[in-house]
Design an enzyme around this catalytic site. Structure first.
Site, PDB file in Angstrom:
ATOM      1  N   CYS A 101       1.349  -1.017   0.166  1.00 10.80           N
ATOM      2  CA  CYS A 101       0.108   0.041  -0.067  1.00 10.80           C
ATOM      3  C   CYS A 101       1.042   1.710   0.001  1.00 10.80           C
ATOM      4  O   CYS A 101       1.612   0.914  -0.014  1.00 10.80           O
ATOM      5  CB  CYS A 101      -0.901  -0.147   1.070  1.00 10.80           C
ATOM      6  SG  CYS A 101      -0.390  -1.003   2.270  1.00 10.80           S
ATOM      7  N   ARG A 114      -0.850   3.805  -5.842  1.00  8.15           N
ATOM      8  CA  ARG A 114      -0.267   2.673  -4.792  1.00  8.15           C
ATOM      9  C   ARG A 114      -1.721   1.615  -4.546  1.00  8.15           C
ATOM     10  O   ARG A 114      -0.857   0.609  -3.570  1.00  8.15           O
ATOM     11  CB  ARG A 114       0.661   3.303  -4.327  1.00  8.15           C
ATOM     12  CG  ARG A 114       1.787   3.557  -4.000  1.00  8.15           C
ATOM     13  CD  ARG A 114       2.009   4.299  -2.784  1.00  8.15           C
ATOM     14  NE  ARG A 114       4.015   4.338  -3.302  1.00  8.15           N
ATOM     15  CZ  ARG A 114       4.724   3.586  -2.716  1.00  8.15           C
ATOM     16  NH1 ARG A 114       4.735   2.464  -2.323  1.00  8.15           N
ATOM     17  NH2 ARG A 114       5.766   4.036  -3.724  1.00  8.15           N
ATOM     18  N   PHE A 171      -3.749  -1.618  -1.564  1.00  4.92           N
ATOM     19  CA  PHE A 171      -3.441  -2.930  -2.676  1.00  4.92           C
ATOM     20  C   PHE A 171      -3.924  -4.559  -2.403  1.00  4.92           C
ATOM     21  O   PHE A 171      -2.628  -4.921  -1.764  1.00  4.92           O
ATOM     22  CB  PHE A 171      -2.002  -2.433  -3.465  1.00  4.92           C
ATOM     23  CG  PHE A 171      -2.209  -3.405  -4.974  1.00  4.92           C
ATOM     24  CD1 PHE A 171      -2.479  -4.412  -5.183  1.00  4.92           C
ATOM     25  CD2 PHE A 171      -1.592  -2.363  -5.868  1.00  4.92           C
ATOM     26  CE1 PHE A 171      -2.299  -5.313  -6.434  1.00  4.92           C
ATOM     27  CE2 PHE A 171      -1.401  -3.227  -7.522  1.00  4.92           C
ATOM     28  CZ  PHE A 171      -1.878  -4.789  -7.349  1.00  4.92           C
ATOM     29  N   ASN A 221       2.698  -0.651   5.956  1.00  2.00           N
ATOM     30  CA  ASN A 221       2.924  -1.010   4.560  1.00  2.00           C
ATOM     31  C   ASN A 221       4.329  -2.494   4.518  1.00  2.00           C
ATOM     32  O   ASN A 221       5.014  -2.488   4.544  1.00  2.00           O
ATOM     33  CB  ASN A 221       4.104  -0.054   3.507  1.00  2.00           C
ATOM     34  CG  ASN A 221       4.161  -0.048   2.238  1.00  2.00           C
ATOM     35  OD1 ASN A 221       4.015  -1.434   2.095  1.00  2.00           O
ATOM     36  ND2 ASN A 221       4.339   0.887   2.224  1.00  2.00           N
ATOM     37  N   GLY A 222       4.152  -3.326   4.423  1.00  2.00           N
ATOM     38  CA  GLY A 222       4.842  -4.291   4.545  1.00  2.00           C
ATOM     39  C   GLY A 222       3.969  -5.503   4.607  1.00  2.00           C
ATOM     40  O   GLY A 222       2.581  -5.791   4.710  1.00  2.00           O
ATOM     41  N   GLU A 269      18.219 -14.253 -18.097  1.00  4.00           N
ATOM     42  CA  GLU A 269      19.238 -13.563 -17.182  1.00  4.00           C
ATOM     43  C   GLU A 269      20.243 -13.383 -17.882  1.00  4.00           C
ATOM     44  O   GLU A 269      21.086 -14.096 -17.860  1.00  4.00           O
ATOM     45  CB  GLU A 269      19.147 -13.227 -15.766  1.00  4.00           C
ATOM     46  CG  GLU A 269      19.833 -12.756 -15.239  1.00  4.00           C
ATOM     47  CD  GLU A 269      19.523 -12.126 -13.948  1.00  4.00           C
ATOM     48  OE1 GLU A 269      19.144 -13.029 -13.094  1.00  4.00           O
ATOM     49  OE2 GLU A 269      20.008 -10.846 -13.350  1.00  4.00           O
ATOM     50  N   GLN A 312      12.896 -18.544  -9.367  1.00  2.83           N
ATOM     51  CA  GLN A 312      13.300 -19.766 -10.461  1.00  2.83           C
ATOM     52  C   GLN A 312      12.094 -21.028  -9.868  1.00  2.83           C
ATOM     53  O   GLN A 312      12.774 -21.017  -8.578  1.00  2.83           O
ATOM     54  CB  GLN A 312      13.983 -19.936 -11.216  1.00  2.83           C
ATOM     55  CG  GLN A 312      15.432 -20.121 -10.211  1.00  2.83           C
ATOM     56  CD  GLN A 312      16.638 -19.216 -11.267  1.00  2.83           C
ATOM     57  OE1 GLN A 312      16.750 -18.389 -11.272  1.00  2.83           O
ATOM     58  NE2 GLN A 312      17.115 -20.664 -11.493  1.00  2.83           N
ATOM     59  N   LYS A 341      15.188 -22.566  -7.715  1.00  7.28           N
ATOM     60  CA  LYS A 341      15.692 -22.288  -6.639  1.00  7.28           C
ATOM     61  C   LYS A 341      15.466 -20.941  -5.701  1.00  7.28           C
ATOM     62  O   LYS A 341      15.093 -19.958  -5.993  1.00  7.28           O
ATOM     63  CB  LYS A 341      17.258 -22.221  -6.260  1.00  7.28           C
ATOM     64  CG  LYS A 341      17.399 -20.977  -8.046  1.00  7.28           C
ATOM     65  CD  LYS A 341      18.906 -20.836  -7.730  1.00  7.28           C
ATOM     66  CE  LYS A 341      20.205 -20.163  -8.994  1.00  7.28           C
ATOM     67  NZ  LYS A 341      21.197 -19.928  -9.326  1.00  7.28           N
ATOM     68  N   GLN A 371      24.599 -16.814  -9.278  1.00 10.29           N
ATOM     69  CA  GLN A 371      25.810 -16.743  -9.163  1.00 10.29           C
ATOM     70  C   GLN A 371      26.879 -16.790 -10.748  1.00 10.29           C
ATOM     71  O   GLN A 371      26.386 -18.110 -11.200  1.00 10.29           O
ATOM     72  CB  GLN A 371      26.806 -17.122  -8.245  1.00 10.29           C
ATOM     73  CG  GLN A 371      27.314 -16.398  -7.647  1.00 10.29           C
ATOM     74  CD  GLN A 371      27.422 -16.422  -5.902  1.00 10.29           C
ATOM     75  OE1 GLN A 371      26.748 -16.970  -6.018  1.00 10.29           O
ATOM     76  NE2 GLN A 371      29.152 -16.182  -5.280  1.00 10.29           N
ATOM     77  N   CYS A 415      21.846 -32.650 -24.556  1.00  9.43           N
ATOM     78  CA  CYS A 415      21.854 -32.992 -23.369  1.00  9.43           C
ATOM     79  C   CYS A 415      21.894 -34.545 -22.803  1.00  9.43           C
ATOM     80  O   CYS A 415      20.618 -34.533 -23.409  1.00  9.43           O
ATOM     81  CB  CYS A 415      21.524 -31.803 -22.426  1.00  9.43           C
ATOM     82  SG  CYS A 415      21.497 -32.039 -20.821  1.00  9.43           S
ATOM     83  N   CYS A 456      25.595 -28.526 -15.142  1.00 11.31           N
ATOM     84  CA  CYS A 456      26.287 -27.507 -15.353  1.00 11.31           C
ATOM     85  C   CYS A 456      26.647 -26.229 -14.966  1.00 11.31           C
ATOM     86  O   CYS A 456      27.838 -25.207 -15.379  1.00 11.31           O
ATOM     87  CB  CYS A 456      24.439 -26.489 -15.887  1.00 11.31           C
ATOM     88  SG  CYS A 456      23.553 -27.498 -15.721  1.00 11.31           S
ATOM     89  N   CYS A 472      30.617 -28.996 -19.398  1.00 10.83           N
ATOM     90  CA  CYS A 472      29.809 -29.566 -19.812  1.00 10.83           C
ATOM     91  C   CYS A 472      30.063 -30.305 -21.286  1.00 10.83           C
ATOM     92  O   CYS A 472      31.142 -29.878 -21.698  1.00 10.83           O
ATOM     93  CB  CYS A 472      28.336 -29.517 -20.142  1.00 10.83           C
ATOM     94  SG  CYS A 472      27.338 -30.140 -21.985  1.00 10.83           S
TER      95      CYS A 472
END
Lengths: 487, 1514
Positions: free
Chosen positions: B22, B52, B236, B256-257, B918, B966, B969, B975, B1134, B1140, B1145
């Site tokens: 909010c 908001r 919200f 807010n949280g 990414e 994802q 994980k 990394q 694969c 990986c 590989c």
């Protein structure tokens, strides 16, 4: 896992073969020995794949990545423990297995596979040297008695497993020596017989009873077995050879490969063979019919006997030097393989059909054959062969060895006595736990599977042991083996 | 369609996983002067925060808005008089602001209850007032749900004599009323709600939009209504199952949280009730229970807790500091007395942990507090006439610059208070100083708190011999691979083992192998509504320490409260445990309870044993044991152990139910736990500490066998390494949920059970969601008996030597089943590479072979075929179906260039979509190959690292995917190790080759749902034609989040299953976090349809989809698009090495090694063949089921059967009715995506900018103009930049081609993705995300003309500025908030001061800071350079030294660079600081510190050396 970048750093390296000149002069093993360091570098090449296709490709399901890693790390004792958890006789398979594991190794997709079989051999040999392999009698006995008929790899594996599970095991062997084909079929230069004797001695010390010259159904009544034992495992092998029924096949000088190989093994063991019975290639032009491993064994034997020229004839066409498009990894690769025996000198002919033998005075003098044309494969992948008109040829010869494989076990004698059912190919029919159609009677190895590899025989023996243990006790802690292979 | 609140769980929906976020605002007079103006201004604040809030399917129904003010005595007195009520003097009457049921009968009953209770409690009912409302302008659904709103006047009874006593009485009255209404059952729709019942404050709120509030409540317009402060809130929520009472403010706070540890906090509060007593309440105390109202939201719950604690006599600022403590870790600098204050209070109560900005009031004082992570913005300013305006954003009120005294913000962990009685504004330091000196906390701790480390070693410990070791290992189900794959790496390397390629083994409940109880639980994780944390880079906010012992009465504050044992880390060595066992003080007494029982007790023995254990626990607690050790040491041939998690949960909940839980600490001594996830579970279910004795014995044994070096290692080394790994892993698990301290994680139950029966969960893991039912105690019993029999087999000695391998991580023939096994891989490769349908069919049979291998939930489902199937030709064509498929997000970097481009080419050829992952994208891929093949990824990912996310990247996408989590994980960052960053990858990612790259766990611009909406809005502005995706991972509540995502105007929501994932991840995350997509998709469909939000969003499924059957199931459960990643890689060669992360590989896919990449042999045709096979199989199923189009099939769960699995010994308890819950809706409610979202881009300021910049855009001519700006003008510049990039690509326009001068307070994301050639000058200030993704443009900010405050001391831009900038320049005259330049990878900037976590994860660019720097500067910074002016010489204390070195600025190049930047800063902004520095450059230069990342330095120095050498050579 080995070393992450091991396969990048190290190339495949197998132990050196002794020079041909040197090794054909004796019957000793044709490999030179390997240093620990070499074995460890090869272990480092293993990537510890999450899907170890080698482990899948090995009929026994050897935990190959596990012990490769332990070898790399120098943890030899754990390596043999891991190896023995799936394989009763690594000292045999480390020498005489065609290594389907290496064909399945993922490195084989685009480079040379890990030298798995040699690592296995080194692990086993080291374990014996260090005294880590020694008799391991069971904690306690169940009092149940099991008869194993046949002392080949299947019978021995079943015997060892069952003995360790606490049963009293008696192994019946029709010949004078324990080991079946390990003892009599495979030449010394591939598997020196003291290795077999060492293993048999360990098993005897563990409490397994061995009876030689006891041919069940011939000189030992089958009914005695049924009377004296709580379960029976028949593992007598695939004994009826495939033969050539062509003109001249009864000539003197035409022999079955097994007849030839066993005799040489007996000679090597110190038996005296009357000269009229002795089959030797010395100074002769020899023709081996059949391009498989047995043919190769005949070749090595003939070479060591001092043969003059040796031909090896194969009915199928010459396979390619690398995988064809329809034969991708991880399938068994259909390629031209050159064994140590081939290195020792022979003339290989592919796509030829033997039509007849000629002789003089009842003795073989000539082989007549014709070349074949193998058409393109049909929908089922089978090609049809056609003789090429005008391609007939003749080769002078004084010794022909028929190494065309075996059809099935002998249905007479014990099999008939036991009244077990046979499958369409004439092998003994069994369930997944290797029990025949008669409760309490199990079958393992070539007798059930049809002629196959030593690793399959061991796998069969282990699975039969599980089945028997379960049958006798209601449940079993013995490990099981998946006998199906690739789906 | 809106359903009233009070609904319980429906299908897979669980109301407790609702989230909201909010806009928050406070307007107050610092001297406490009451006026109506305060209220007017607050209402204005609410209006300018409207972006908001959110609306649902009904655009006029807001999620909630409200206002809290002081008791408006003058106004109410007059109103009461009109009703004939004569109010006593202020303070002697209370007003209840009450929502009543609409049903007149129910209303009357409720009113009668209220009156009755008031009288029973000895107070006087004065009467009721109807609150006048105007509902003509509010939304229909809101109106439909509108309760009767009345005020109840209560007068003080004559027994009330003491100060505060009346307010306490009103508290009691409210609690009693609430309970009575609940018990009476009269309030059938759950409408009854007491907003406030107080003598000093009142709340007006409702299911409204911020803009509607004062229109609706006529009272708010009355000039006589006055207050000295007002607190407002605009909500919200993630879905639209709206409710009037869920609006804020609550009675004391607006929030807010999120409170992440809520479940634990509630449980502990319940547990504490048993020991509460107070002279202030006397016998009334029992009437307050339950302190936390059942089923209340997180905010309502913490409000309940605050209310209680305030009434214990603590001032509100102490209460807030207790509940939301600052970080006190070793790296945090603070005074000892303050540290003591926090340490003492840690003995009283665990933190309520989670992102929280809370504004609070006790009716007189008003203040605000920000949690230690500071993830919510709160800006304030004070005017010359004594007004203080605080809000989530700057610029909510337009105040002339000359009236502004100063501008500031609340910093992480800090508090702000206005106390008119003490002279107005009180700063954090004063507040904390007052609090920490109120009592001799330090002395109390010194005298009472024991630290484990200070106790002397007992010198005894129990060792385990070899034979016993093997027995124990088998008994507790140890496997060989656990030894080699988990324990060895932990003990050797001190970190958690990493794996790759997801999980493909069966759910525990579907596995044929015996399972540990641990394996039935999945960790929950934060996504969207609250951020995960980075426990590595932001370690200073975390804490592993816990206290054990008996808690005292919460109402008191005495030295005895500190009589506890403090443990620095919850995983104990054997020596540690001995120390605890030997404790024997009156206040700290330890009892050991054995968890083993005789095996001969047979079936049902487990149940009896647990009961017995609980009885014993009761017994020892009653006899004063303040620590209980649950121990399975006595396990042997004749005894089995209760699985330790079961024992822990059972005792924990038993004692909670008994009300004695806080009298004792729980410690576990067990051979069972060995994985990090096990420790997390034990702690999550109440254990304070764990001693894994069998781990230590196993490590000793491994060491003796040479596992840690052939000569062996020291026990201290490998054991410490193991503990270090466990601690790091634990921190990571808690930080995934956004939790900072183990103390608050303890008992927080952040898990979902999968495959446990409801009965079992209710009994032992109470309140844990378990949505598909499953096994009960009898299966657990049979599993432990199985393990026991393996350990004590009498006959066979073949099994003696080796432990079972397990095969759970890596496939083994006799191990756990894997869906990817040599057979399926070989078949799929053959089929796809040879285009062999027969072989595909064989693959599909193996992959779909659920008869033999249940494995997945979809395996339990079967299709209900049509009675007469339709012909295959009638089904929509295969070419159309393949367009619904996509490959998964796999970054270039994770896989090599060849593989990445092959996937893209394949997808582009068939009109499907590949995903960049990414890692940016080489812009050369935007032009086609010679043969016409296009190599660009249709879907471009925007992940937390923002690598290569430039304007040009964004405009060259047909889909933009925001990766929130994802599958392999969830809740973690990533990394890319330095060895995978070659020149090419480094170039594409704007980073330095060879230097490790870090993706943060959270998106630093998404800490809440409204932030996500903001990023969606940003991306839409840049590229309005691209669909924006939000990628989520399945867990309980994901449907609720998906609803929020739909409301945030995403075009696609992707629900990933837990099992997918092609990247490298910690093994514990691969195995233990996230849930199957079947649950996620089904829940998403259910919630979206229920809220009528489904029609405007596409639902995509991914996570180990392999066959047409899988796709068909996903479709029937609710998805219309499908992602496939792992299998696509398999077709390219694969072979599931799962290496990986090692760059080795061997088939050249997941590697950057040029030699290995040569082995890549994949072809696009293989992927295409496979996708067509899938689509064909899908069509065959459609034909059989009678569906002609995919759309008509979406969500048709009624056509799925939960198959007869009753025969499976374990799966027979599974109940899929929740999964197959059919939401019956009218035909007007869409069940698949059939319309597009309204992104309201029509009125954005950029439309005007584009018009005014036409000459520049079309003809590259220079343009300049001015423009006013307000805080609701968001993302200004992004659309303009998008247009520019579409035309001029990567190169942009020449510098300063477009020049715009803005005046005012800019909204969020000012200058986001600003492209090269654009210069924005802002005179005023700006909010969060200033310069987000800056792509070559120039941003200048300076205070407005006429302002008198000191620019260099005032905040001018908000949090997370220049996040993910890839290029450009920025000059900021003033201070920036927290997280300045996070993930900067190219921008050059000058700023005059920054908050905490500056330059975090930065990889390139330059940052010059001319003023103060907050804590944790340069954490995770791996590239670029920062120059910091360190006038006071304390910068090194605020800099995180893990990755950077601090050097003087002496090298010529550096000096010139720095001076040039400051010079520019001066020229652009007229900065006073810059002027001073430049005027005495010689002295000032020496005061600058160069912050130089270590790895970056290595690479740069090496390059310099190279240049030098090649220069010499040439």
């Amino acid at each position: 896992m080995g070393k992450a970048s091991g396969f990048i750093e190290f190339n495949r390296e197998a132990p050196r073969r002794r020079s041909t000149n040197d090794r054909i002069k004796d019957w000793r093993e044709f490999y030179e020995s390997w240093t620990d360091g070499q074995a460890r570098n090869q272990g480092a090449r293993c990537m510890n794949c999450a899907l170890p296709f080698c482990h899948k490709g090995c009929p026994l399901g050897n935990l190959i990545p596990d012990w490769n890693d332990l070898v790399y790390k120098g943890r030899w004792k754990e390596a043999i423990e891991s190896l023995q958890s799936t394989n009763n006789f690594p000292e045999f398979t480390g020498r005489i297995c065609p290594a389907p594991c290496e064909v399945s190794c993922v490195l084989a997709i685009n480079q040379e596979p890990v030298a798995i079989e040699h690592i296995e051999k080194v692990v086993a040999d080291k374990a014996f040297d260090e005294g880590w392999i020694r008799p391991e009698p069971p904690y306690q006995r169940t009092g149940k008695r099991v008869a194993i008929v046949g002392s080949g790899p299947a019978g021995l594996a079943a015997a060892q497993q069952l003995n360790r599970a606490g049963h009293w095991v008696t192994v019946f062997e029709r010949d004078e020596t324990i080991g079946g084909l390990l003892a009599l079929g495979i030449p010394n230069f591939k598997l020196e017989k003291h290795l077999v004797e060492r293993r048999v001695a360990i098993m005897a010390a563990e409490g397994v009873e061995f009876k030689t010259n006891a041919h069940v159904g011939v000189n030992y009544p089958t009914s005695d077995l049924k009377r004296d034992f709580d379960a029976i495992c028949i593992a007598g092998g695939s004994t009826l050879p495939r033969t050539l029924d062509i003109p001249g096949s009864d000539l003197v000088g035409v022999h079955l490969a097994m007849e030839y190989l066993t005799q040489q093994n007996r000679v090597d063991a110190g038996q005296i063979i009357p000269s009229h019975e002795r089959i030797t290639a010395n100074g002769k032009q020899v023709i081996i019919i059949g391009g498989g491993d047995t043919g190769s064994d005949c070749l090595g034997t003939a070479r060591r006997q001092g043969a003059d020229t040796i031909y090896q004839l194969e009915i199928l066409p010459e396979p390619p030097h690398s995988r064809g498009p329809g034969n991708p990894w991880p399938q068994w690769s259909i390629i031209l393989r050159t064994s140590h025996a081939h290195e020792e000198g022979s003339i290989r002919e592919f796509g030829v059909l033997t039509k007849s033998f000629f002789g003089s005075g009842g003795r073989l003098s000539k082989l007549q054959g014709i070349r074949l044309d193998w058409g393109p494969p049909d929908v089922m992948g089978r090609s049809v062969m056609q003789e090429i008109a005008g391609s007939e040829f003749e080769i002078d010869t004084q010794l022909v060895l028929l190494a065309m494989g075996f059809v099935c076990p002998d249905p007479r004698g014990m099999i008939a006595d036991l009244e077990v059912q046979l499958d369409a190919r004439g092998n003994v029919e069994t369930s997944g736990n290797k029990m025949t159609t008669i409760p309490g009677i199990f079958a393992a190895g070539d007798m059930s599977r049809g002629q196959s590899l030593v690793v399959w025989a061991i796998a069969e023996g282990r699975q039969a042991a599980f089945g028997i243990d379960q049958y006798l006790m209601g449940s079993s802690n013995l490990p099981t083996v998946d006998l199906k292979g690739w789906a | 369609m809106v359903t009233g609140v009070g609904d319980g769980p429906v299908g897979l929906y669980r109301p407790e996983f609702e989230h909201d976020a909010c806009g928050v605002g406070v307007v107050a007079h610092v001297d406490g002067v009451k006026s109506h103006r305060i209220i007017e201004e607050a209402v204005k604040v609410l209006m300018s925060l409207s972006h908001r809030g959110a609306t649902g399917s009904d655009p006029l129904t807001g999620d909630g808005a409200g206002i809290l003010i002081q008791m408006p005595d003058t106004f109410l007195r007059e109103e009461a008089l009109l009703l004939g009520i004569n109010l006593p003097p202020i303070g002697d009457y209370g007003v209840g602001m009450i929502f009543l049921p609409r049903d007149p009968q129910q209303q009357e009953t409720c009113e009668r209850i209220c009156e009755e209770v008031v009288r029973n409690e000895g107070q006087i009912v004065l009467g009721w007032r109807d609150v006048p409302t105007n509902s003509s302008n509010i939304g229909k659904s809101s109106r439909d749900l509108q309760p009767v709103i009345r005020q109840l006047f209560v007068s003080k009874g004559n027994q009330i004599t003491q100060l505060g006593q009346f307010e306490r009485k009103l508290y009691v009255i409210r609690k009693v009323i609430e309970q009575m209404v609940l018990d009476s059952g009269v309030d059938q729709l759950g409408e009854f709600y007491v907003n406030t019942l107080s003598s000093n404050k009142i709340v007006y709120k409702g299911l409204l939009m911020g803009t509607q509030l004062s229109d609706f409540y006529l009272d708010l317009q009355a000039p006589k209504l006055a207050s000295s402060f007002a607190m407002v809130h605009s909500r919200f929520s993630t879905n639209t199952l709206g409710s009037w009472k869920l609006a804020h403010p609550y009675r004391f706070i607006v929030h807010n949280g999120e409170i992440n540890t809520l479940r634990g906090n509630i449980n502990w509060m319940v547990a504490r009730q048993g020991s509460m007593s107070s002279s202030l309440f006397g016998n009334d105390i029992k009437k307050l229970f339950p302190v936390i109202t059942a089923g209340a939201s997180d905010t309502a719950s913490i409000d309940n807790a605050i209310e209680l604690l305030i009434n214990t006599g603590r001032p509100i600022q102490q209460v807030m500091a207790m509940l939301i403590p600052e970080a006190t870790g070793a790296r945090v600098g603070m005074s000892q007395s303050k540290r003591d204050f926090y340490d003492y209070h840690a003995c009283l109560m665990e933190p309520w942990d989670g992102p929280a900005l809370i504004a609070f009031t006790d009716g007189t004082r008003i203040g605000a507090i920000l949690d230690r992570n500071g993830l919510r913005p709160f800006r304030y300013l004070v005017t010359t006439d004594g007004l203080c305006v605080m809000a989530s954003e700057a610029g909510v009120l337009q105040i002339p610059p000359q009236n502004v005294l100063y501008k500031s913000r609340i910093e992480p962990g800090r508090m702000f208070l206005i106390d008119p009685e003490r002279g107005g504004i009180i700063d954090d330091e004063t507040i904390k100083n007052d609090l920490s000196t109120a009592n001799p906390y330090g002395e109390w701790l010194e005298a009472n708190l024991m630290e484990l480390g200070d106790l002397s070693d007992t010198g005894t410990s129990t060792e385990t011999d070899g034979i016993r070791l093997k027995e124990l290992q088998r008994m507790f189900g140890y496997t060989q691979e656990e030894l080699t794959m988990l324990m060895e790496p932990m003990a050797a390397g001190g970190s958690e083992p990493v794996g790759s390629m997801g999980n493909d083994t069966p759910l525990a409940v579907l596995s044929d192998r015996p399972q540990s109880v641990f394996s039935y639980f999945k960790q929950l994780f934060a996504q969207v509504t609250n951020p995960p944390l980075d426990a590595i880079r932001e370690e200073l906010v975390t804490s592993l320490s816990v206290t054990l012992g008996s808690e005292q009465n919460l109402f008191e504050e005495r030295a005895e409260h500190a009589r506890q044992l403090k443990i620095e880390s919850p995983v104990l060595t054997n020596g540690d445990l001995e120390k605890i066992k030997n404790l024997n003080l009156p206040s700290l007494k330890c009892a050991t309870l054995s968890t083993v029982y005789r095996i001969s007790s047979g079936s049902g023995g487990l149940n009896l044993a647990i009961d017995e254990l609980c009885r014993k626990a009761t017994d020892v607690v009653s006899r004063g044991s303040s620590i209980i050790i649950l121990s399975d040491r006595d396990i042997d041939k004749d005894h089995v152990a209760i699985p330790i998690l079961l024992a822990t949960g059972a005792v924990h909940h038993h004692l909670i139910r008994e009300g004695t839980r806080t009298r004792t600490g729980l410690v576990v001594e067990s051979g069972e736990p060995r994985e990090i996830a096990h420790y997390a579970l034990l702690i999550g279910y109440g254990a304070g500490a764990v001693n894994p004795y069998l781990v230590y014995a196993t490590l000793d044994d491994l060491n003796s066998r040479g596992a840690f070096g052939s000569n062996g290692s020291r026990v201290d080394d490998y054991q410490q390494n193991y503990l270090k790994a466990a601690q790091k892993g634990l921190l990571k698990i808690i930080s995934k949920m956004g939790i900072s301290t183990i103390q608050s994680y303890r008992g927080a139950q952040i898990f979902e059970a999968v495959g446990l029966s409801q009965g079992l969960v209710d009994q032992y893991f109470t309140w844990t969601p378990t949505r598909i039912g499953g096994i009960g105690l009898e299966v657990i019993e049979s599993d432990i008996l199985h393990f026991h029999s393996e350990a004590y087999s009498e006959r066979s000695q073949l099994t003696d030597v080796e432990l079972n391998n397990g095969g759970v991580y890596y496939w083994r023939r006799n191990g756990e089943y894997h869906m990817w096994n040599p057979d399926t891989v070989a078949k799929l490769q053959f089929a796809s590479q040879m285009n062999d349908k027969k072989s595909y069919d064989e693959f599909a049979v193996l992959a779909n072979d659920y008869e033999r291998n249940l494995c997945t939930l979809r395996g339990l489902l079967s299709f209900k075929n049509a009675e007469s199937p339709i012909a295959l030709e009638e089904v929509e064509p295969v070419d159309k179906i393949v367009k619904r498929l996509a490959t998964g997000a796999i970054s270039l970097g994770a896989i090599g260039r060849e593989a990445h481009e092959t996937l893209a080419i394949a997808m582009n050829r068939i009109g499907a979509r590949s995903n960049s992952g990414e890692g940016g994208e080489d812009y050369r891929r935007y032009s086609p190959n010679e043969n016409g093949d296009r190599r660009h990824s249709a879907i471009k990912q925007v992940a937390s690292g923002r690598f290569g996310v430039t304007t040009n990247y964004l405009v060259n996408a047909s889909d933009l995917q925001i990766k929130m989590a994802q599958g392999s994980k969830p809740g973690e960052g990533g990394q890319l190790p330095g060895h995978k960053v070659d020149d090419y990858i480094g170039w594409v990612r704007n980073s330095t080759p060879g230097v490790e790259l870090i993706s943060p766990p959270p998106h630093h611009d998404i800490y809440s749902i409204e932030d996500l909406a903001q990023l969606i809005y940003d991306l839409k502005n840049v590229n309005s034609s691209a669909r924006v995706h939000v990628k989520l991972v399945s867990e309980v509540g994901v449907g609720t989040i998906a609803a929020g995502v739909s409301k945030a105007h995403a075009d696609v929501v992707l629900i990933s299953g837990d099992s997918g994932g092609t990247g490298a991840s910690p093994e514990s995350s691969i195995k233990h976090a996230g849930l199957p997509w079947e649950l996620g998709i089904a829940e998403t469909q259910q919630v979206l349809v229920r809220n009528d939000l489904r029609g405007r969003i596409v639902v995509q499924a991914d996570g180990q989809l392999k066959t047409g059957r899988d796709v068909a199931i996903a479709c029937l459960l609710g998805a219309e698009e499908f992602g496939i990643a792992t299998a696509a890689l398999v077709t390219l060669g694969c072979i599931m090495l799962r290496k990986c992360h090692l760059n080795t590989c061997s088939v050249g896919i997941a590697t950057q090694d040029p030699e290995l990449r040569k082995h890549f042999s994949g072809r696009p045709e293989s992927v295409i063949n496979y996708f067509y096979f899938i689509a064909e199989e899908f069509r065959e199923i459609m034909a059989q089921m009678g569906f002609r189009t995919v759309n008509e099939m979406v969500g048709r769960v009624d056509r799925l059967d939960s198959r007869e699995v009753l025969s499976h010994w374990k799966a027979k308890g599974v109940d899929l009715s929740g999964l197959l819950h059919w939401t019956d809706v009218s035909s007007l409610v869409a069940t698949y995506c059939c319309e597009s979202q309204d992104h309201s881009l029509g009125g954005v300021l950029d439309q005007e900018l584009i018009k005014k910049s036409e000459q520049a855009l079309k003809h590259q001519k220079t343009v300049s103009y001015e423009m006013p700006i307000r805080n609701f003008n968001r993302t200004v510049g992004a659309m303009l930049s998008g247009e520019l990039a579409k035309k001029y690509g990567e190169t942009g326009l020449p510098e300063d081609t477009i020049n715009v001068e803005f005046c005012g307070s800019a909204g969020q994301s000012f200058g986001a993705f600003l492209a090269k050639g654009i210069t924005f000058t802002l005179k005023g200030d700006s909010n969060d995300y200033f310069g987000k993704g800056l792509s070559g443009g120039k941003l200048i900010v300076l205070p407005p003309e006429g302002s008198t405050f000191k620019a260099e001391e005032s905040i001018i831009i908000g949090n997370v500025s220049l996040y993910g900038a890839t290029g450009g320049e920025s000059f900021i005259r003033g201070l920036a908030g927290e997280r300045f330049c996070v993930r900067n990878s190219g921008a050059y900037t000058v700023v005059e001061g920054v908050g905490d976590h500056g330059c975090e994860y930065m990889t390139a660019g330059r940052v010059v800071v001319l003023g103060p720097v907050g804590r944790n500067f340069a954490a995770g910074m791996s590239g670029g350079i920062a120059y910091v002016l360190d006038e006071t010489g304390i910068f090194d204390q605020n800099c995180n030294p893990d990755m950077v070195e601090l050097e003087p600025v002496v090298e010529m190049g550096d000096v010139v660079e720095l001076r040039t930047l400051i010079q520019k800063h001066y020229e652009y902004t007229g900065s006073e600081s810059a002027r001073k520095i430049l005027s005495s450059w010689k002295q000032m230069q020496a005061k600058f510190v160069k912050v130089y990342p270590r790895d970056y330095k290595k690479v740069i120095e090496a390059r310099k050396q190279q240049r030098l050498e090649s220069g010499r050579g040439g």
